[in-house]
Design an enzyme around this catalytic site. Structure first.
Site, PDB file in Angstrom:
ATOM      1  N   SER A  63       0.828  -1.211   0.000  1.00 23.45           N
ATOM      2  CA  SER A  63       0.000   0.000   0.000  1.00 23.45           C
ATOM      3  C   SER A  63       0.861   1.259   0.000  1.00 23.45           C
ATOM      4  CB  SER A  63      -0.908   0.025   1.226  1.00 23.45           C
ATOM      5  OG  SER A  63      -1.651  -1.162   1.320  1.00 23.45           O
TER       6      SER A  63
HETATM    7  N1  SAH Z   1      -0.309  -4.987   4.085  1.00 24.93           N
HETATM    8  C1  SAH Z   1       0.516  -5.324   2.937  1.00 24.93           C
HETATM    9  C2  SAH Z   1      -0.204  -5.146   1.611  1.00 24.93           C
HETATM   10  C3  SAH Z   1      -1.249  -6.143   1.443  1.00 24.93           C
HETATM   11  S1  SAH Z   1      -1.765  -6.510  -0.211  1.00 24.93           S
HETATM   12  C4  SAH Z   1       1.825  -4.568   2.924  1.00 24.93           C
HETATM   13  O1  SAH Z   1       2.035  -3.687   3.773  1.00 24.93           O
HETATM   14  O2  SAH Z   1       2.671  -4.885   2.082  1.00 24.93           O
HETATM   15  C5  SAH Z   1      -3.023  -7.663   0.278  1.00 24.93           C
HETATM   16  C6  SAH Z   1      -2.512  -8.975   0.755  1.00 24.93           C
HETATM   17  O3  SAH Z   1      -3.636  -9.710   1.240  1.00 24.93           O
HETATM   18  C7  SAH Z   1      -1.864  -9.842  -0.310  1.00 24.93           C
HETATM   19  O4  SAH Z   1      -0.590 -10.219   0.114  1.00 24.93           O
HETATM   20  C8  SAH Z   1      -2.790 -11.047  -0.402  1.00 24.93           C
HETATM   21  O5  SAH Z   1      -2.111 -12.262  -0.675  1.00 24.93           O
HETATM   22  C9  SAH Z   1      -3.406 -11.066   0.982  1.00 24.93           C
HETATM   23  N2  SAH Z   1      -4.670 -11.794   1.144  1.00 24.93           N
HETATM   24  C10 SAH Z   1      -5.716 -11.914   0.306  1.00 24.93           C
HETATM   25  N3  SAH Z   1      -6.698 -12.657   0.870  1.00 24.93           N
HETATM   26  C11 SAH Z   1      -6.264 -13.016   2.102  1.00 24.93           C
HETATM   27  C12 SAH Z   1      -6.817 -13.790   3.179  1.00 24.93           C
HETATM   28  N4  SAH Z   1      -8.021 -14.354   3.113  1.00 24.93           N
HETATM   29  N5  SAH Z   1      -6.060 -13.952   4.294  1.00 24.93           N
HETATM   30  C13 SAH Z   1      -4.827 -13.392   4.395  1.00 24.93           C
HETATM   31  N6  SAH Z   1      -4.266 -12.661   3.418  1.00 24.93           N
HETATM   32  C14 SAH Z   1      -4.971 -12.472   2.292  1.00 24.93           C
END
Ligand code: SAH
Length: 226
Positions: A63
């Site tokens: 993000s």
């Molecule tokens: N917070 C992160 C950015 C997240 S992008 C940072 O600071 O880099 C969103 C993330 O959510 C991705 O890595 C994706 O794989 C994950 N994601 C999607 N569905 C999910 C679920 N049900 N449980 C855990 N992670 C999930």
């Protein structure tokens, strides 16, 4: 290329402050303490302090700093808080949260549990958090975070960093009374709404719709299918 990003980091913080996005002293301190360059892939390291989302593995994104700031100001974290993050990705947002709930050099106070669905990303987050010095304050769990993390529930705060079709019921149940959740809700790869959910009492929750956001989709049992 200079490997010391101190000046860029300060500049970004000043800009977010000027725009009124970054306000609370604890969060400002966290933004100055966490080295974002550790969490970004080498080819885009030069852009580590651009205020924009950056790519990480498997089509997922880190993000933008302003989005991390907006979500955290809304979350209202403080020292000692037990936080659940859903979507560890690179681990950057978890590190920012950890620096607020358990500041460096003050002994272990709060803790961040962050769940990541994709195994490769869970491993990446773990590695990045260790390199950045947060492995003692952040636990990375590989699994489906739409089901929360019952083993450590209830949580004072819940942060979801992927867009859900609706607020997953298990997350509401795992939110302590008086607790707060911040979660993007809306269609995949389109404009979504940042929601804030306060747990008032028993089965009573209050939901607020905040601004427009765009996140990668939350997948899993209480979310979108893969
Ligand atoms: N917070 C992160 C950015 C997240 S992008 C940072 O600071 O880099 C969103 C993330 O959510 C991705 O890595 C994706 O794989 C994950 N994601 C999607 N569905 C999910 C679920 N049900 N449980 C855990 N992670 C999930």
């Amino acid at each position: 290329m200079s490997l010391d990003f101190e000046a860029e980091r300060r500049e970004l913080v000043e800009s977010l402050k000027r725009q009124g996005i970054l306000r609370s002293p604890e969060l400002i301190r966290a933004f100055l303490a966490v080295r974002r360059e550790v969490f970004v892939p080498l080819p885009v390291m030069r852009s580590a302090y651009d205020d924009s989302p950056l790519p990480t593995m498997q089509g997922q994104t880190i993000s933008a700093p302003h989005m991390v700031a907006i979500m955290n100001e809304e979350l209202d974290l403080r020292e000692g808080v037990k936080l659940l993050e859903v979507g560890a990705g690179s681990g950057y947002h978890a590190a920012i949260c950890a620096e607020v709930v358990s500041p460096s050099g003050r002994g272990l106070r709060g803790h961040v549990f962050t769940v990541e669905y994709r195994p490769e990303l869970a491993e990446l987050a773990r590695r990045n958090l260790e390199l950045a010095g947060y492995e003692d304050r952040v636990t990375v769990i590989q699994g489906d975070g739409s089901q929360g993390y019952p083993a450590e529930a209830p949580f004072d705060r819940i942060l979801v960093t992927a867009a859900a079709p609706y607020v997953p019921e298990p997350l509401k149940e795992q939110l302590r009374v008086g607790g707060r959740m911040v979660i993007p809700v809306g269609p995949p790869y389109s404009i979504q709404k940042l929601n804030r959910v306060d747990h008032i009492s028993g089965t009573k929750y209050r939901e607020y719709e905040k601004g427009d956001v765009v996140f990668v989709p939350l997948i899993g049992k209480y979310a979108y299918s893969e």
